[in-house]
Write a protein that holds these residues in place. Structure first.
Motif, mmCIF file in Angstrom:
data_model
loop_
_atom_site.group_PDB
_atom_site.id
_atom_site.type_symbol
_atom_site.label_atom_id
_atom_site.label_comp_id
_atom_site.label_asym_id
_atom_site.label_seq_id
_atom_site.Cartn_x
_atom_site.Cartn_y
_atom_site.Cartn_z
ATOM 1 N N LEU A 190 0.839 -1.211 0.000
ATOM 2 C CA LEU A 190 0.000 0.000 0.000
ATOM 3 C C LEU A 190 0.867 1.251 0.000
ATOM 4 O O LEU A 190 0.505 2.271 -0.567
ATOM 5 N N ARG A 191 2.045 1.166 0.633
ATOM 6 C CA ARG A 191 2.948 2.325 0.661
ATOM 7 C C ARG A 191 3.565 2.550 -0.716
ATOM 8 O O ARG A 191 3.596 3.664 -1.220
ATOM 9 N N ASP A 192 4.049 1.487 -1.341
ATOM 10 C CA ASP A 192 4.900 1.666 -2.522
ATOM 11 C C ASP A 192 4.180 1.735 -3.861
ATOM 12 O O ASP A 192 4.704 2.347 -4.791
ATOM 13 N N THR A 193 3.004 1.108 -3.987
ATOM 14 C CA THR A 193 2.391 1.090 -5.324
ATOM 15 C C THR A 193 2.046 2.516 -5.781
ATOM 16 O O THR A 193 2.579 2.977 -6.796
ATOM 17 N N THR A 212 2.930 5.422 -4.360
ATOM 18 C CA THR A 212 3.978 6.439 -4.176
ATOM 19 C C THR A 212 5.063 6.339 -5.241
ATOM 20 O O THR A 212 5.698 7.342 -5.568
ATOM 21 N N LEU A 213 5.254 5.151 -5.804
ATOM 22 C CA LEU A 213 6.263 5.088 -6.868
ATOM 23 C C LEU A 213 5.728 5.661 -8.166
ATOM 24 O O LEU A 213 6.492 6.189 -8.976
ATOM 25 N N GLY A 214 4.400 5.612 -8.348
ATOM 26 C CA GLY A 214 3.795 6.337 -9.474
ATOM 27 C C GLY A 214 4.078 7.828 -9.310
ATOM 28 O O GLY A 214 4.549 8.507 -10.235
ATOM 29 N N ILE A 215 3.846 8.336 -8.089
ATOM 30 C CA ILE A 215 4.067 9.771 -7.800
ATOM 31 C C ILE A 215 5.554 10.130 -7.971
ATOM 32 O O ILE A 215 5.901 11.196 -8.486
ATOM 33 N N TYR A 216 6.407 9.219 -7.551
ATOM 34 C CA TYR A 216 7.873 9.417 -7.628
ATOM 35 C C TYR A 216 8.305 9.703 -9.068
ATOM 36 O O TYR A 216 8.944 10.708 -9.369
ATOM 37 N N PHE A 217 7.894 8.818 -9.999
ATOM 38 C CA PHE A 217 8.340 8.981 -11.388
ATOM 39 C C PHE A 217 7.633 10.148 -12.086
ATOM 40 O O PHE A 217 8.231 10.833 -12.910
ATOM 41 N N THR A 272 8.863 14.300 -2.381
ATOM 42 C CA THR A 272 7.402 14.238 -2.578
ATOM 43 C C THR A 272 6.877 12.834 -2.297
ATOM 44 O O THR A 272 5.892 12.652 -1.578
ATOM 45 N N SER A 273 7.563 11.821 -2.858
ATOM 46 C CA SER A 273 7.034 10.464 -2.684
ATOM 47 C C SER A 273 7.142 10.018 -1.231
ATOM 48 O O SER A 273 6.238 9.377 -0.701
ATOM 49 N N TRP A 274 8.216 10.407 -0.545
ATOM 50 C CA TRP A 274 8.341 9.997 0.866
ATOM 51 C C TRP A 274 7.361 10.752 1.745
ATOM 52 O O TRP A 274 6.883 10.221 2.761
ATOM 53 N N ALA A 275 7.038 12.013 1.384
ATOM 54 C CA ALA A 275 6.056 12.752 2.188
ATOM 55 C C ALA A 275 4.712 12.023 2.123
ATOM 56 O O ALA A 275 4.039 11.842 3.137
ATOM 57 N N VAL A 276 4.349 11.554 0.921
ATOM 58 C CA VAL A 276 3.081 10.831 0.774
ATOM 59 C C VAL A 276 3.174 9.458 1.452
ATOM 60 O O VAL A 276 2.209 8.950 2.026
ATOM 61 N N ALA A 277 4.370 8.868 1.420
ATOM 62 C CA ALA A 277 4.517 7.484 1.918
ATOM 63 C C ALA A 277 4.642 7.393 3.436
ATOM 64 O O ALA A 277 4.436 6.314 3.998
ATOM 65 N N THR A 278 4.970 8.517 4.113
ATOM 66 C CA THR A 278 5.325 8.409 5.536
ATOM 67 C C THR A 278 4.251 7.757 6.426
ATOM 68 O O THR A 278 4.587 6.874 7.215
ATOM 69 N N ALA A 306 14.838 14.716 4.626
ATOM 70 C CA ALA A 306 16.262 15.085 4.584
ATOM 71 C C ALA A 306 17.071 13.972 3.914
ATOM 72 O O ALA A 306 18.015 14.224 3.165
ATOM 73 N N ARG A 307 16.663 12.753 4.144
ATOM 74 C CA ARG A 307 17.362 11.617 3.562
ATOM 75 C C ARG A 307 17.008 11.476 2.076
ATOM 76 O O ARG A 307 17.853 11.170 1.238
ATOM 77 N N ALA A 308 15.727 11.739 1.759
ATOM 78 C CA ALA A 308 15.241 11.465 0.406
ATOM 79 C C ALA A 308 15.930 12.326 -0.656
ATOM 80 O O ALA A 308 16.158 11.865 -1.775
ATOM 81 N N PRO A 346 19.189 13.812 -1.011
ATOM 82 C CA PRO A 346 20.474 13.360 -1.566
ATOM 83 C C PRO A 346 20.406 11.955 -2.169
ATOM 84 O O PRO A 346 20.990 11.695 -3.225
ATOM 85 N N VAL A 347 19.659 11.056 -1.504
ATOM 86 C CA VAL A 347 19.606 9.659 -1.989
ATOM 87 C C VAL A 347 19.054 9.612 -3.410
ATOM 88 O O VAL A 347 19.633 8.982 -4.309
ATOM 89 N N ASN A 348 17.942 10.305 -3.632
ATOM 90 C CA ASN A 348 17.288 10.187 -4.935
ATOM 91 C C ASN A 348 17.903 11.080 -5.997
ATOM 92 O O ASN A 348 17.835 10.765 -7.188
ATOM 93 N N ALA A 349 18.562 12.182 -5.555
ATOM 94 C CA ALA A 349 19.303 12.994 -6.521
ATOM 95 C C ALA A 349 20.426 12.126 -7.119
ATOM 96 O O ALA A 349 20.584 12.044 -8.347
HETATM 97 C C1 LIG Z 1 8.436 6.641 -1.372
HETATM 98 N N1 LIG Z 1 9.195 5.527 -1.809
HETATM 99 C C2 LIG Z 1 8.887 4.246 -1.255
HETATM 100 C C3 LIG Z 1 10.178 5.689 -2.769
HETATM 101 N N2 LIG Z 1 10.372 6.766 -3.291
HETATM 102 N N3 LIG Z 1 10.811 4.608 -3.140
HETATM 103 C C4 LIG Z 1 11.872 4.672 -4.143
HETATM 104 C C5 LIG Z 1 13.075 4.527 -3.347
HETATM 105 C C6 LIG Z 1 14.251 5.173 -3.863
HETATM 106 C C7 LIG Z 1 15.391 5.221 -2.891
HETATM 107 N N4 LIG Z 1 16.033 3.932 -2.822
HETATM 108 C C8 LIG Z 1 14.979 5.651 -1.492
HETATM 109 O O1 LIG Z 1 15.119 4.839 -0.580
HETATM 110 O O2 LIG Z 1 14.590 6.802 -1.291
#
Ligand SMILES: CN(C)C(=N)NCCC[C@H](N)C(=O)O
Length: 288
Positions: free
Chosen positions: A172-175, A177-182, A214-220, A267-269, A271-274
């Motif tokens: 439920l978290r990832d389906t 939010t990964l749409g939103i991510y891309f 954005t995706s992590w804010a929705v996923a939290t 804060a983590r999201a 640098p990691v995703n950049a």
């Molecule tokens: C909101 N979610 C679940 C994501 N955006 N998932 C993609 C993960 C990308 C990266 N490995 C990370 O851990 O941020």
């Protein structure tokens, strides 16, 4: 089926993971334990009690698993877009897919990667929640001696299905939010790139970083529930399901519980995703 997307997904995911793991440890602890007053308190206590190594607990397994998880996410995403639009990654900036196509491909990638991610993520969360310092003579050993021991203990105590504890919350978290991510990534890239051209490195970094935030804010909210369900087991509270965990957490700790870890997640999201998107784009251009 092009395989470069799978390989690029693996390498870029590993780079992002190493950069983000210390933030992830603090986040998991804040979400599942009530002994910390906030981010700084958690960081100080972790450092005093466990040294810098405490922040890197549980990292070896995700590094190994990112090979599977990120390559499945990016590989399935890219190949779903290929099936929907008949354009390869190289042609995609010249003939951009619609946002609906990007969203569907992102949700598909998110849904498929959950079943690779679930056992690795569970083991990571259990190891990150062990607050004992590294074993010293005379001190009691931590419950899990490492990832393999953790996996074996879960199988023994909870059965092999125990490895998939929390998988439904993870789905439920990832389906979505990964749409939103891309979609966020594509939208930001297109806003600052002339039609038909490849986005610049700065654009990819900023768009990747904001796609992560954005995706992590929705996923939290579901991330909190997922982590709590993963920690449930013989020694912790057991929930009857996602809704029960949500209701009990909200009743006992108030609605704020669903936003625990939001600041550190964001804060983590970035640098990691950049770094993940920059390395992904460059590896594919380099191989293209
Ligand atoms: C909101 N979610 C679940 C994501 N955006 N998932 C993609 C993960 C990308 C990266 N490995 C990370 O851990 O941020």
């Amino acid at each position: 089926m092009p395989v470069e997307e799978f390989v690029a997904g693996w390498i870029s995911g590993a780079l992002g993971l190493v950069l983000g793991h210390p933030f992830d440890t603090v986040k998991v602890r804040l979400q599942t334990q009530t002994t910390y007053r906030g981010i700084i308190d958690c960081m100080v206590k972790t450092y005093r009690h466990e040294s810098l190594l405490g922040f890197f607990k549980g990292m070896s397994f995700p590094i190994a698993s990112i090979a599977v998880v990120n390559s499945v996410l990016f590989g399935v995403y890219s190949n779903t877009l290929l099936a929907l639009t008949a354009t390869s990654h190289q042609e995609r900036w010249a003939q951009p897919p619609s946002y609906t196509q990007v969203f569907i491909a992102g949700c598909t990638g998110g849904f498929v990667q959950v079943y690779c991610l679930a056992p690795f993520d569970l083991i990571k969360v259990r190891l990150q929640n062990q607050t004992e310092p590294r074993a010293r003579p005379g001190s009691p050993p931590p419950r899990y001696r490492g990832p393999v021991h953790c996996a074996a203990s879960i199988c023994q105590e909870e059965g092999p299905r125990g490895l998939f504890r929390g998988a439904w919350a993870l789905t439920l978290r990832d389906t979505p939010t990964l749409g939103i991510y891309f979609v966020t990534y594509e939208w930001l890239c297109r806003q600052s790139t002339p039609d038909g051209q490849n986005p610049s490195s700065a654009t990819v970094l900023v768009a990747g970083g904001f796609a992560g935030i954005t995706s992590w804010a929705v996923a939290t909210p579901l991330d909190v529930i997922k982590s709590r369900m993963q920690m449930a087991g013989p020694k912790h509270r057991v929930y009857r399901g996602v809704l029960d965990c949500m209701a009990r957490s909200a009743r006992q700790e108030g609605l704020g519980v669903f936003f625990r870890g939001l600041t550190i997640n964001s804060a983590r999201a970035f640098p990691v995703n950049a770094v993940t998107f920059l390395s992904y784009e460059y590896l594919l251009r380099w191989w293209g």
